[in-house]
Design a protein around this motif. Structure first.
Motif, PDB file in Angstrom:
ATOM      1  N   PRO A   1       0.821  -1.222   0.000  1.00 26.67           N
ATOM      2  CA  PRO A   1       0.000   0.000   0.000  1.00 26.67           C
ATOM      3  C   PRO A   1       0.851   1.265   0.000  1.00 26.67           C
ATOM      4  CG  PRO A   1      -0.688  -1.529   1.731  1.00 26.67           C
ATOM      5  CD  PRO A   1       0.623  -2.004   1.227  1.00 26.67           C
ATOM      6  N   GLU A   2       1.968   1.216   0.747  1.00 30.88           N
ATOM      7  CA  GLU A   2       2.881   2.354   0.785  1.00 30.88           C
ATOM      8  C   GLU A   2       3.422   2.636  -0.627  1.00 30.88           C
ATOM      9  OE1 GLU A   2       3.810   4.147   3.562  1.00 30.88           O
ATOM     10  OE2 GLU A   2       5.284   5.376   2.497  1.00 30.88           O
ATOM     11  N   ARG A   3       3.858   1.557  -1.297  1.00 32.16           N
ATOM     12  CA  ARG A   3       4.434   1.742  -2.641  1.00 32.16           C
ATOM     13  C   ARG A   3       3.380   2.226  -3.624  1.00 32.16           C
ATOM     14  NH1 ARG A   3       7.478  -3.004  -1.420  1.00 32.16           N
ATOM     15  NH2 ARG A   3       5.993  -4.331  -2.525  1.00 32.16           N
ATOM     16  N   TRP A   4       2.149   1.700  -3.491  1.00 33.32           N
ATOM     17  CA  TRP A   4       1.098   2.101  -4.426  1.00 33.32           C
ATOM     18  C   TRP A   4       0.798   3.591  -4.284  1.00 33.32           C
ATOM     19  CZ3 TRP A   4      -3.691   4.285  -4.822  1.00 33.32           C
ATOM     20  CH2 TRP A   4      -4.369   4.048  -6.009  1.00 33.32           C
ATOM     21  N   LEU A   5       0.619   4.065  -3.019  1.00 30.50           N
ATOM     22  CA  LEU A   5       0.337   5.484  -2.796  1.00 30.50           C
ATOM     23  C   LEU A   5       1.512   6.342  -3.244  1.00 30.50           C
ATOM     24  CD1 LEU A   5      -1.475   5.724   0.651  1.00 30.50           C
ATOM     25  CD2 LEU A   5      -2.372   6.282  -1.595  1.00 30.50           C
ATOM     26  N   ARG A   6       2.728   5.830  -3.016  1.00 31.66           N
ATOM     27  CA  ARG A   6       3.916   6.589  -3.413  1.00 31.66           C
ATOM     28  C   ARG A   6       3.917   6.806  -4.916  1.00 31.66           C
ATOM     29  NH1 ARG A   6       8.919   3.488  -1.578  1.00 31.66           N
ATOM     30  NH2 ARG A   6       8.019   4.044   0.434  1.00 31.66           N
ATOM     31  N   GLU A   7       3.689   5.708  -5.678  1.00 28.54           N
ATOM     32  CA  GLU A   7       3.771   5.804  -7.140  1.00 28.54           C
ATOM     33  C   GLU A   7       2.585   6.565  -7.739  1.00 28.54           C
ATOM     34  OE1 GLU A   7       6.414   5.082  -8.636  1.00 28.54           O
ATOM     35  OE2 GLU A   7       7.282   4.213  -6.818  1.00 28.54           O
ATOM     36  N   HIS A   8       1.391   6.349  -7.178  1.00 30.95           N
ATOM     37  CA  HIS A   8       0.196   6.871  -7.838  1.00 30.95           C
ATOM     38  C   HIS A   8      -0.287   8.203  -7.304  1.00 30.95           C
ATOM     39  CE1 HIS A   8       0.142   2.642  -8.981  1.00 30.95           C
ATOM     40  NE2 HIS A   8      -0.455   3.059 -10.083  1.00 30.95           N
ATOM     41  N   VAL A   9       0.115   8.577  -6.083  1.00 28.67           N
ATOM     42  CA  VAL A   9      -0.386   9.839  -5.522  1.00 28.67           C
ATOM     43  C   VAL A   9       0.767  10.780  -5.190  1.00 28.67           C
ATOM     44  CG1 VAL A   9      -1.762  10.899  -3.708  1.00 28.67           C
ATOM     45  CG2 VAL A   9      -2.363   8.619  -4.550  1.00 28.67           C
ATOM     46  N   VAL A  10       1.564  10.386  -4.202  1.00 23.20           N
ATOM     47  CA  VAL A  10       2.498  11.345  -3.614  1.00 23.20           C
ATOM     48  C   VAL A  10       3.551  11.802  -4.608  1.00 23.20           C
ATOM     49  CG1 VAL A  10       4.229  11.602  -1.827  1.00 23.20           C
ATOM     50  CG2 VAL A  10       2.068  10.518  -1.304  1.00 23.20           C
ATOM     51  N   ARG A  11       4.089  10.859  -5.412  1.00 20.89           N
ATOM     52  CA  ARG A  11       5.153  11.218  -6.331  1.00 20.89           C
ATOM     53  C   ARG A  11       4.647  12.153  -7.433  1.00 20.89           C
ATOM     54  NH1 ARG A  11       9.320   6.533  -7.770  1.00 20.89           N
ATOM     55  NH2 ARG A  11      10.123   6.975  -5.709  1.00 20.89           N
ATOM     56  N   ARG A  12       3.337  12.107  -7.696  1.00 26.54           N
ATOM     57  CA  ARG A  12       2.790  12.928  -8.792  1.00 26.54           C
ATOM     58  C   ARG A  12       2.525  14.363  -8.372  1.00 26.54           C
ATOM     59  NH1 ARG A  12      -0.829   8.923 -12.425  1.00 26.54           N
ATOM     60  NH2 ARG A  12       0.699   7.243 -12.404  1.00 26.54           N
ATOM     61  N   ILE A  13       2.503  14.615  -7.060  1.00 28.03           N
ATOM     62  CA  ILE A  13       2.308  15.989  -6.589  1.00 28.03           C
ATOM     63  C   ILE A  13       3.665  16.671  -6.568  1.00 28.03           C
ATOM     64  CG2 ILE A  13       1.459  17.414  -4.691  1.00 28.03           C
ATOM     65  CD1 ILE A  13      -0.181  14.981  -3.776  1.00 28.03           C
ATOM     66  N   PRO A  14       3.771  17.872  -7.145  1.00 32.36           N
ATOM     67  CA  PRO A  14       5.074  18.546  -7.176  1.00 32.36           C
ATOM     68  C   PRO A  14       5.664  18.635  -5.768  1.00 32.36           C
ATOM     69  CG  PRO A  14       3.458  19.788  -8.427  1.00 32.36           C
ATOM     70  CD  PRO A  14       2.723  18.666  -7.774  1.00 32.36           C
ATOM     71  N   GLY A  15       6.941  18.326  -5.641  1.00 32.20           N
ATOM     72  CA  GLY A  15       7.606  18.417  -4.339  1.00 32.20           C
ATOM     73  C   GLY A  15       7.526  17.139  -3.545  1.00 32.20           C
ATOM     74  N   GLY A  16       6.923  16.103  -4.101  1.00 30.40           N
ATOM     75  CA  GLY A  16       6.789  14.849  -3.372  1.00 30.40           C
ATOM     76  C   GLY A  16       8.115  14.167  -3.084  1.00 30.40           C
ATOM     77  N   GLN A  17       9.140  14.523  -3.899  1.00 28.51           N
ATOM     78  CA  GLN A  17      10.451  13.912  -3.718  1.00 28.51           C
ATOM     79  C   GLN A  17      11.383  14.837  -2.945  1.00 28.51           C
ATOM     80  OE1 GLN A  17      10.914  10.879  -4.373  1.00 28.51           O
ATOM     81  NE2 GLN A  17      11.079  10.437  -6.556  1.00 28.51           N
ATOM     82  N   HIS A  18      10.872  16.019  -2.589  1.00 25.17           N
ATOM     83  CA  HIS A  18      11.711  17.040  -1.955  1.00 25.17           C
ATOM     84  C   HIS A  18      12.158  16.584  -0.576  1.00 25.17           C
ATOM     85  CE1 HIS A  18      12.923  20.976  -0.493  1.00 25.17           C
ATOM     86  NE2 HIS A  18      12.104  20.843   0.514  1.00 25.17           N
ATOM     87  N   ASP A  19      13.454  16.752  -0.287  1.00 23.45           N
ATOM     88  CA  ASP A  19      13.961  16.366   1.020  1.00 23.45           C
ATOM     89  C   ASP A  19      13.840  17.550   1.971  1.00 23.45           C
ATOM     90  OD1 ASP A  19      15.234  15.481   3.213  1.00 23.45           O
ATOM     91  OD2 ASP A  19      17.221  15.330   2.304  1.00 23.45           O
ATOM     92  N   PRO A  20      12.929  17.470   2.957  1.00 29.68           N
ATOM     93  CA  PRO A  20      12.686  18.641   3.810  1.00 29.68           C
ATOM     94  C   PRO A  20      13.886  19.002   4.677  1.00 29.68           C
ATOM     95  CG  PRO A  20      11.471  16.728   4.613  1.00 29.68           C
ATOM     96  CD  PRO A  20      12.083  16.339   3.322  1.00 29.68           C
ATOM     97  N   GLU A  21      14.767  18.025   4.947  1.00 30.81           N
ATOM     98  CA  GLU A  21      15.895  18.317   5.827  1.00 30.81           C
ATOM     99  C   GLU A  21      17.075  18.892   5.044  1.00 30.81           C
ATOM    100  OE1 GLU A  21      15.725  17.645   9.480  1.00 30.81           O
ATOM    101  OE2 GLU A  21      13.722  17.823   8.658  1.00 30.81           O
ATOM    102  N   GLY A  22      17.039  18.749   3.700  1.00 33.48           N
ATOM    103  CA  GLY A  22      18.150  19.243   2.889  1.00 33.48           C
ATOM    104  C   GLY A  22      18.063  20.737   2.673  1.00 33.48           C
ATOM    105  N   GLU A  23      19.051  21.277   1.926  1.00 37.77           N
ATOM    106  CA  GLU A  23      19.001  22.704   1.591  1.00 37.77           C
ATOM    107  C   GLU A  23      17.855  22.904   0.613  1.00 37.77           C
ATOM    108  OE1 GLU A  23      21.114  24.994   2.967  1.00 37.77           O
ATOM    109  OE2 GLU A  23      21.745  23.290   4.179  1.00 37.77           O
ATOM    110  N   SER A  24      16.979  23.867   0.914  1.00 36.20           N
ATOM    111  CA  SER A  24      15.854  24.048   0.004  1.00 36.20           C
ATOM    112  C   SER A  24      16.049  25.280  -0.860  1.00 36.20           C
ATOM    113  CB  SER A  24      14.553  24.163   0.794  1.00 36.20           C
ATOM    114  OG  SER A  24      14.689  25.120   1.797  1.00 36.20           O
TER     115      SER A  24
END
Lengths: 124, 409, 184
Positions: free
Chosen positions: A101-124
């Motif tokens: 379920p985690e992988r499905w939501l990742r591929e089909h929902v979260v990754r498609r929203i801009p910024g879904g791959q953004h690392d919040p702890e990194g330099e933004s």
């Protein structure tokens, strides 16, 4: 490793399961027990834990009954590397079926929203 | 020097993060009706939240386990699941109230209808959750929430008869013309507002987010034991302003606009502007915390990966949960319920749910498997047991009092 | 061998039935509790069909609400006139109070007074409430006027804050007279 006596109900059920990188995978919803010869458990005979179960088995643990074996989502007990206040595995979550379920939501929902791959702890 | 700054920052954000829409509304309502006679409840509530927040922070720092993982592990799937349903529902109600609060505060500043602000506020909350680093989020909203000090300034400018105030605080009595049931109903509501369970979910999960270890325990204590009581003083200042200005006029507080009138009277437009910015920041901060808590509770119960420190794609179910919670909150608000009424209900139901959260924390804080040598000392356990009694009484009394008083009317 | 089997089976059936019965009883009891709690909660909300004493209390509650709204508006007007408040906040504060007045109005109008005393009190309350609505609405118009709106005496909008405050004071007096009558 020193031997310890573990109460499966107290020290295993409902504990958090972490993968080899320390990423949470699931909680121990139930356990699959097998007899010494790999067959069904017989009362009074020694048994061993064959797998950690997760997924739909939680519903039946709350409401009673049990799902058909074909619906069981297993993590083989051989993948367990350490037992503490959490259950640690020696495999990556992405290789496990229970993580779908985690992988499905990742591929089909979260990754498609801009910024879904953004690392919040990194330099933004 | 840098370390000292970090310590100061922690305390300041704890002060600024203490007050939310529940504290704001309940304290003002109580101040306008009962004067200073219920201040003792805020004191009792603040000591309670200090006690249990320190415990949950310590458990999280030492064992790396956040509160709801512990609730699940100790109570099992059934009782834990019932707890999850109750906590999630109350948390959603609180989130709804906070987003409504942001909208009401922006409405005050702009005269634009609150219903137009609600989706905007929810979107802004989501963007912060999606994008901003945890520590930056916490520090910015905490420091801006500190502007609520304007209420304390206003109280001093109003200059009540302090000896009279001291007498009312130290010798509390049910004011004339008020029914004792209403007095105790608001006592329970204030207690629920001060000890809202989401604060503990957020505090313990925040400790994991910021990767606290046993070394952080000193910081934990300092944040809790100085930050929360000072935050409690802000609550008292809000009640005080209402008691000094609104009570003599016979004004019953039922809207946010009434809460800021005493500030305007004391400090004019400048202080008013400061306080309105503070209210927006405080409710915004609390909306972030409750939205995160909805994700924390569900993810921790089911063992999903969670946390703002992960990329959203690495905690997909956690982020989807928060999105759904925000959408539900906006949907509830769009039925044109009064956010102030939602707030009043949310604090009372929080009081009902208190034992569900605080009993497992007390149990695990005594478990050497988790805590090693850092288990509770004798003082913490004695106080913890006393508070468990208080919490149980409040939880049992909440609903009967609510029915008997017609929700305080 | 066959003899012990039947009683055993029968016992088993009986146990099952008893459990089912107990579950049903428990469910019914829970349902009853929920219904009772709901009806108790609802009964405190409805204003209609009450004892005479309760009707008087309901009128007094509504009038108190209106009194609080008038007092808030009064405070807002004084603050805005003194330069301690900005127009958007004053406008929001007063429009919130108009909402409160409409709550008070619906409480009074939907009430079914069971006797002459409460009926007379309700008539008095409605009259006082009408004054309160007039005073608060014209206070809001005055706020719009001070904010530079195109409003003036020709549209019946007061331009002197003293007139606004006087009207509010008068409405408050009327409301308080009703409250005294109701014994508050």
């Amino acid at each position: 490793m020193t031997r310890r006596i573990i109460d499966a109900r107290l020290h295993l059920l409902s504990r958090q399961v972490l993968d080899v990188d320390g990423e949470p995978v699931t909680t121990v919803e139930d356990l699959e027990l097998r007899g010494a010869d790999g067959g069904d458990v017989v009362a009074g005979e020694p048994a061993h834990v064959a797998a950690i179960l997760s997924g739909p088995v939680l519903v039946t643990r709350i409401l009673g009954g049990r799902p058909p074996q074909s619906r069981w989502e297993r993590i083989a007990w051989s993948a367990v590397s350490h037992l503490g206040t959490v259950v640690e595995l020696d495999v990556e979550a992405s290789t496990l079926d229970v993580d779908w379920p985690e992988r499905w939501l990742r591929e089909h929902v979260v990754r498609r929203i801009p910024g879904g791959q953004h690392d919040p702890e990194g330099e933004s | 020097m840098k370390k000292l700054l970090g310590v100061a920052l922690g305390i300041l954000t704890a002060i600024g993060g203490f007050v939310d829409i529940g504290d704001l509304v309940t304290n003002a309502v109580v101040g306008a009706r009962f004067g200073f006679s219920l201040v003792w409840v805020v004191a009792v509530g603040v000591i309670g939240i200090c006690l249990f927040a320190e415990m949950s922070g310590r458990v999280a720092a030492v064992s790396g386990r956040a509160t709801f993982e512990i609730i699940r592990e100790r109570l099992g799937p059934r009782a834990g699941g019932a707890n999850l349903v109750a906590s999630f529902a109350i948390n959603l109600l609180t989130l709804t109230a906070e987003i409504g609060g942001i909208a009401l505060a922006l409405h005050l500043a702009s005269s634009v209808e609150p219903r137009l602000w609600m989706p905007v506020a929810a979107l802004a909350v989501w963007l912060v959750l999606w994008r901003v680093k945890f520590s930056i989020m916490e520090n910015v909203v905490g420091l801006m929430g500190l502007l609520l000090i304007g209420f304390a300034v206003a109280l001093f400018l109003l200059g009540p008869d302090w000896s009279q105030v001291a007498r009312e605080i130290t010798q509390p009595a049910v004011p004339e013309g008020e029914h004792p049931a209403a007095y105790w109903y608001y006592a329970v509501a204030l207690f629920g507002a001060a000890m809202t369970p989401y604060e503990v979910f957020f505090f313990s999960s925040g400790a994991v987010e910021e990767k606290w270890t046993a070394k952080s325990l000193g910081q934990n204590r300092l944040n809790v034991f100085t930050g929360f009581p000072l935050g409690g003083l802000l609550s008292v200042a809000i009640a005080g302003c209402a008691a000094v200005v609104l009570l003599p006029h016979g004004i019953e507080v039922s809207t946010l606009s009434q809460i800021v009138l005493p500030v305007a009277q004391a400090g004019g437009t400048l202080l008013l502007a400061v306080v309105i910015v503070g209210i927006v920041a405080a409710t915004f901060g609390a909306a972030l915390e409750t939205a995160l808590s909805s994700g924390y509770t569900l993810a921790q119960y089911l063992g999903w990966s969670w946390g703002k420190f992960r990329r959203p794609a690495q905690a997909a179910r956690f982020h989807v949960t928060m999105m759904i919670a925000l959408l539900l909150a906006v949907a509830i608000l769009m039925t044109s319920v009064d956010p102030v009424a939602v707030t009043e209900f949310s604090v009372v139901f929080s009081a009902v749910a208190l034992p569900l959260t605080y009993i497992p924390i007390l149990v695990v804080a005594n478990d050497p498997d988790y805590m090693g040598a850092r288990v509770n000392g004798r003082v913490a356990n004695t106080l913890g047991s006393v508070y468990l009694g208080i919490v149980l009484v409040a939880a049992l009394a909440a609903i009967p009092l609510m029915i008997a008083t017609g929700a305080g009317s | 061998m066959t003899t012990p089997r039947r009683p055993l089976a029968r016992t088993a059936t009986r146990t099952t039935r008893r459990t089912t019965v107990r579950t049903t009883v428990r469910t019914t009891a829970t349902l009853a509790c929920v219904l009772l709690a709901t009806s108790a909660a609802l009964s405190s909300c409805t204003a209609s069909r009450q004892e005479p004493g309760q009707a008087v209390a309901a009128v007094a509650d509504a009038v108190e609400l209106a009194d609080s709204a008038v007092a808030t508006t009064n405070l807002t007007v004084v603050l805005l006139d003194g330069g301690d408040l900005v127009a958007p906040v004053a406008d929001t504060a007063i429009s919130d109070q108009i909402g409160e007045l409409s709550d008070a109005s619906s409480a009074l109008t939907t009430l079914v007074p069971p006797d002459d005393t409460s009926s007379a009190l309700r008539v008095q309350g409605l009259a006082a409430l009408a004054m309160a609505v007039d005073a608060v609405v014209s206070a809001r118009a005055w706020v719009a006027h001070t904010a530079g709106g195109d409003l003036g005496p020709d549209g019946g909008v007061p331009t002197d804050p003293r007139d606004v405050v006087d009207a509010l004071d008068e409405a408050a007096d009327q409301l308080e007279a009703v409250l005294t009558e109701a014994g508050r």
